[in-house]
Structures are given as structure tokens and as C-alpha cells.
Motif scaffolding. Structure first.
Motif, PDB file in Angstrom:
ATOM      1  N   UNK A 115     -21.583 -36.232 -16.880  1.00 45.91           N
ATOM      2  CA  UNK A 115     -21.735 -37.204 -15.520  1.00 45.91           C
ATOM      3  C   UNK A 115     -20.846 -38.238 -15.541  1.00 45.91           C
ATOM      4  N   UNK A 116     -20.115 -38.540 -14.578  1.00 43.78           N
ATOM      5  CA  UNK A 116     -19.004 -39.472 -14.491  1.00 43.78           C
ATOM      6  C   UNK A 116     -19.372 -40.546 -13.849  1.00 43.78           C
ATOM      7  N   UNK A 117     -18.982 -41.743 -14.370  1.00 45.19           N
ATOM      8  CA  UNK A 117     -19.192 -43.057 -13.540  1.00 45.19           C
ATOM      9  C   UNK A 117     -17.789 -43.058 -12.685  1.00 45.19           C
ATOM     10  N   UNK A 118     -18.104 -44.364 -11.778  1.00 44.72           N
ATOM     11  CA  UNK A 118     -16.831 -44.535 -10.705  1.00 44.72           C
ATOM     12  C   UNK A 118     -15.573 -44.759 -11.260  1.00 44.72           C
ATOM     13  N   UNK A 119     -15.725 -45.297 -12.416  1.00 42.95           N
ATOM     14  CA  UNK A 119     -14.360 -45.808 -12.969  1.00 42.95           C
ATOM     15  C   UNK A 119     -14.234 -47.368 -13.065  1.00 42.95           C
TER      16      UNK A 119
END
Lengths: 114, 115
Positions: B105-109
Motif C-alpha cells: 500500500x503506497x502513500x501519496x509521496x
């Protein structure tokens, strides 16, 4: 080095038209394959994944991808584009022995024209 | 359930300065990853934590980058001193397990600009 190639950094389709985003991987051993999508100002979201089960994989939002070993491809398709599909799409792989190290393609920005 | 969060969302610093990026994974996720996307290029793996231990740091570009995950919860990525080529978007991701089929699961950066 093992890699994944996405053809076309930008793709434009008309609303309602077929979406086809191309992805090829480089390996004699089939890897695990993924498609991610990034909407503006959001993180990457998993669309679908291939992990050596069925070669036709269905994902969220009507997208699907077909694993073709003979072509080392994993192209992403959707029969009818919607305006909300405008985003950047990333093909990604995890090669055998790569544990959770994801290798990404350079991304394809999809524009949907009304 | 809160997703992966990253702070700050944007950072603009001068060459030679220090910047620290923070990532808060999904609660309970032992696995935490850092990735980086330099403009126009692919997203590249930097490193992988399992709890507080570095499982794989083969993607770290050089010793100006230091990642920590004290206590096995949030992680920081420090760049010191920053160089122009460090500009890009830094993504953090987390997963519950290490299996290949376990979704990251990725964060928005964090968008880092070094001037």
C-alpha cells in the motif's frame, strides 16, 4: 539487468473507446506482474496482479490484463474508457528471488478525451 | 483505517542542506518500503524494513541517504547533504507480510526539489 518496459509515455483515447496500455518484461522466468494506477495527488493503487494462476487477470474499475509468456507481455485493457480513468499507470514486476522488491516501468499517462 | 501517510507533501531545499522525510505505515504492517521516482524515469526501490531491521537496502543510491525505523513503526529518510540529482518523488509503502502476493500500500509521496 531485468526490467519492465511500457510503450508510450502518453496515451490518449476517446471516452468510450478501448484502452490498451502495453507492458513487456525481460526474463526467461515468468515474474509476478502488477499494474498500479496513480490518480492526481494520490498514492499508487493496485489495479491487478498476476501470480501464476489464471493468465487473464481481472482487476478493479473494469480493467483486465493478459499474461502472455510467448510474448513476455502483460498488457492492460479496458473495453470502454471513462473520464475517471485519466491517471498514470505503472506496470511492475517482482522477479523470482526478488522478494518484495518491485521493479516499475516508466509509467503511461492516460488522457481520456470527451 | 488510515492509509500510508507521508510528510511533508512537498519540500524545497537548497543544495547542501539536509531534509528528513517521514512515513507512517498502516498500523500493524511490519514491512515498510521506500521508493523514489526521479523526473521522467521509473520508480526505483530504495530499501525494505521488516519491523526495525533493514531487510534489503540495495537500492540506496549512496551514503548521503540514511533510513531509520526506530521502534518498528514510522520511518524517516534523511538526505544529507542534498544534491540536485536527489530531486524527485519519494514514495513509501507498507505491507502486512513479505509474500510476493501481499499487496504493498503506497502513500501519496513526498516531492523533493533541490535547487
Amino acid at each position: 539487468a531485468q526490467s519492465v518496459t511500457q510503450l508510450g509515455s502518453h496515451v490518449s483515447v476517446s471516452e468510450g473507446a478501448l484502452v490498451l496500455l502495453r507492458c513487456n518484461y525481460s526474463s526467461s522466468v515468468p515474474p509476478y506482474l502488477f499494474w498500479y494506477v496513480q490518480y492526481p495527488n494520490q498514492g499508487l493503487q493496485l489495479l491487478l496482479k498476476y501470480t501464476s494462476a489464471a493468465t487473464l487477470v481481472k482487476g478493479i474499475n473494469g480493467f483486465e490484463a493478459e499474461f502472455k509468456k510467448s510474448e513476455t507481455s502483460f498488457h492492460l485493457t479496458k473495453p470502454s474508457a471513462h473520464m475517471s480513468d485519466a491517471a498514470e499507470y505503472f506496470c511492475a514486476v517482482i522477479y523470482s528471488g526478488g522478494y518484495q522488491k518491485v521493479t516499475f516501468g516508466t509509467g503511461t499517462k492516460l488522457q481520456v478525451i470527451p | 483505517e488510515a492509509g500510508v501517510t507521508q510528510f511533508p507533501s512537498h519540500s524545497v531545499i537548497e543544495k547542501g542542506q539536509t531534509v528528513t522525510l517521514r512515513c507512517d505505515p498502516i498500523s500493524g504492517h511490519d514491512n515498510l518500503y521506500w521508493y523514489r521516482r526521479v523526473m521522467g524515469k521509473e520508480i526505483k526501490f530504495l530499501l525494505h524494513f521488516v519491523k526495525e531491521s533493514k531487510q534489503d537496502e540495495s537500492g540506496m543510491p549512496n551514503n548521503r541517504f540514511l533510513a531509520e525505523r526506530t521502534g518498528g513503526t514510522y520511518s524517516t529518510l534523511k538526505v544529507q547533504p542534498a544534491e540536485l540529482e536527489d530531486s524527485g518523488v519519494y514514495f513509501c509503502a507498507s505491507s502486512l507480510h513479505q509474500g510476493v502476493s501481499d499487496e504493498q500500500y503506497f502513500g501519496p509521496g513526498t516531492r523533493l526539489t533541490v535547487t
